[in-house]
Design an enzyme around this catalytic site. Sequence first.
Site, mmCIF file in Angstrom:
data_model
loop_
_atom_site.group_PDB
_atom_site.id
_atom_site.type_symbol
_atom_site.label_atom_id
_atom_site.label_comp_id
_atom_site.label_asym_id
_atom_site.label_seq_id
_atom_site.Cartn_x
_atom_site.Cartn_y
_atom_site.Cartn_z
ATOM 1 N N LYS A 182 -29.190 19.095 -2.037
ATOM 2 C CA LYS A 182 -28.975 17.813 -2.712
ATOM 3 C C LYS A 182 -29.979 16.807 -2.155
ATOM 4 O O LYS A 182 -29.821 16.309 -1.045
ATOM 5 C CB LYS A 182 -27.554 17.283 -2.489
ATOM 6 C CG LYS A 182 -27.259 16.119 -3.427
ATOM 7 C CD LYS A 182 -26.171 15.227 -2.952
ATOM 8 C CE LYS A 182 -26.621 14.147 -2.020
ATOM 9 N NZ LYS A 182 -27.593 13.176 -2.557
ATOM 10 N N GLU A 260 -28.769 15.724 11.707
ATOM 11 C CA GLU A 260 -29.900 14.979 12.281
ATOM 12 C C GLU A 260 -29.699 13.545 11.817
ATOM 13 O O GLU A 260 -29.929 13.215 10.658
ATOM 14 C CB GLU A 260 -31.204 15.605 11.770
ATOM 15 C CG GLU A 260 -32.393 15.240 12.604
ATOM 16 C CD GLU A 260 -33.075 14.009 12.068
ATOM 17 O OE1 GLU A 260 -32.717 12.909 12.545
ATOM 18 O OE2 GLU A 260 -33.925 14.139 11.186
ATOM 19 N N CYS A 294 -36.391 8.346 11.463
ATOM 20 C CA CYS A 294 -35.320 8.378 12.483
ATOM 21 C C CYS A 294 -35.911 8.352 13.885
ATOM 22 O O CYS A 294 -35.223 7.973 14.830
ATOM 23 C CB CYS A 294 -34.480 9.636 12.330
ATOM 24 S SG CYS A 294 -33.798 9.787 10.707
ATOM 25 N N GLU A 391 -30.291 0.606 14.328
ATOM 26 C CA GLU A 391 -31.559 1.185 13.890
ATOM 27 C C GLU A 391 -32.204 0.202 12.904
ATOM 28 O O GLU A 391 -31.616 -0.126 11.871
ATOM 29 C CB GLU A 391 -31.254 2.521 13.205
ATOM 30 C CG GLU A 391 -32.437 3.393 13.012
ATOM 31 C CD GLU A 391 -32.034 4.773 12.479
ATOM 32 O OE1 GLU A 391 -30.989 4.892 11.810
ATOM 33 O OE2 GLU A 391 -32.783 5.727 12.723
HETATM 34 C C1 SIN Z 1 -36.934 11.813 10.262
HETATM 35 O O1 SIN Z 1 -37.191 10.630 10.218
HETATM 36 O O2 SIN Z 1 -35.775 12.216 10.204
HETATM 37 C C2 SIN Z 1 -37.979 12.875 10.368
HETATM 38 C C3 SIN Z 1 -39.156 12.472 11.101
HETATM 39 C C4 SIN Z 1 -40.057 13.631 11.458
HETATM 40 O O3 SIN Z 1 -39.782 14.794 11.142
HETATM 41 O O4 SIN Z 1 -41.059 13.351 12.099
#
Ligand code: SIN
Length: 489
Positions: A182, A260, A294, A391
């Site tokens: 998805k 993640e 992230c 964040e």
């Molecule tokens: C992410 O922001 O979750 C992935 C970043 C990355 O794989 O470098």
Amino acid sequence: MSLKLNDKTLFQSKALIGARMCESSSGSRVEVFDPATSQVLGTVPEMNSRDTQDAISEAESALSAWRSLTAAARSDLLRAWFQLVTDASEDLATLITAECGKPMAESRGEVTYAASFLKWYAEEATRAYGDIIPPHQPDKRLFVIKQSIGVAAAITPWNFPAAMILRKVGAAFAAGCTMVVKPAPQTPFTALALGVLAGRAGIPAGVLNIVTGSIDSSLEIGTAICKSSTVRALSFTGSTKAGISLAEQAASTVKKVSLELGGNASFIVFDDADIEGAVEGALAAKFRNSGQTCVCANRFFVQAKIHDEFIQKLTAAVKCLRVGPGNETDVAVGPLIDNRAYEKVKALVADAIHNGAKIEAEGDLGALGGHFYPPTVLTSVNSGMRLAHEEIFGPVAPIFKFDDESDVVRLANDTDFGLASYFYSDDISRCFRIAEAIECGMIGINTGMLSTATAPFGGVKSSGVGREGGRYGLEEYQELKYICLGGIA
Ligand code: SIN
């Protein structure tokens, strides 16, 4: 709106279930926007629980034949898919920039990064070795084999529309799993193009299914995946809040869950560091994808002796970053994904300024409006401000000053998150001390870029569980089976 693609058939606006490119059972469709212009790029089916169930059934039907192929045969198919993705990289990059907004140079880099997971897992597929264990009794022989977990699902984010899919699917296919994917409601077109290329590579119908949806129907699709006892593994990349909700729902069917989630990366510059190198690393770790990754640096900690020099060099570099639509040349910072993202960044900066932060540098937006946010450097920040704990997911770099090593370790670890962290130092002993003391899943020392297909990606604390990439990523889609053979004379 028509995009300039060399291969127009890569622009698909139907979902992929089994062998069919199809509509949702309700007939309803949802619009997808270009974040740079807010224009509609196209529409995709707004799928629901019933459509998700159909996709799961197709993945289940395809499982037996797929997991029975030799690892070498699955490897060949992954390798063929890698080649087609690589050959289509300019079109895929165009789709990524159109729906996610990142500059074309970054989108091209993302396609290379995404494809590298197919190549890596094509190789790893053939190395899923088991173990032979010394027996506990003379007439026994003990073995451990690794088997595909079965049907798996992936729920992926908009910030890496290709890489986050291929990182999960590559590992799942190598392990012998079939999959329901998805994609994020904001970025379905890249996913559907990858689906077209998978079919062309010879990956059998039903092995990859792509269920599209809206922000509202995403919740329904996620629930259908979590509650299905056919789906044995779920891999999710996204916010911590959404990850907790999915994990709670998936507990009802005792699935293997890999999450993640959000981050709050520290970026520490010690006074023995190479300052130019640290500035270069800071630009990569903070402003890539407009700060929407992230693993983006969220809090900068700079040691007192070099604090002013670092700020002066960083602000000079930030003022040179050109902001604009990702498809224009020399653009370094594109728009934020949508208005909600823009309002969040604005609110975090307003809170910091209200509590005493100072704007040290602010990029030039010219006549740009919409979701563009200027690259910003803030000083006089403190740990009472929201951006120290939340964040930011935007191009804003708050700089904290620190005096000694033990203080900065405490400050860096003062967060619920633990995904990535970065630091710059030329002292090798300090490099080991800090790398071991920081609570996170990934550390960049003297670099602002650490992601690669060959290494494990993932976090600790509220940043998630499980790992993607590297040889560890395969384990999320495998089950161990212990075999005890008795009666050996
Ligand atoms: C992410 O922001 O979750 C992935 C970043 C990355 O794989 O470098």
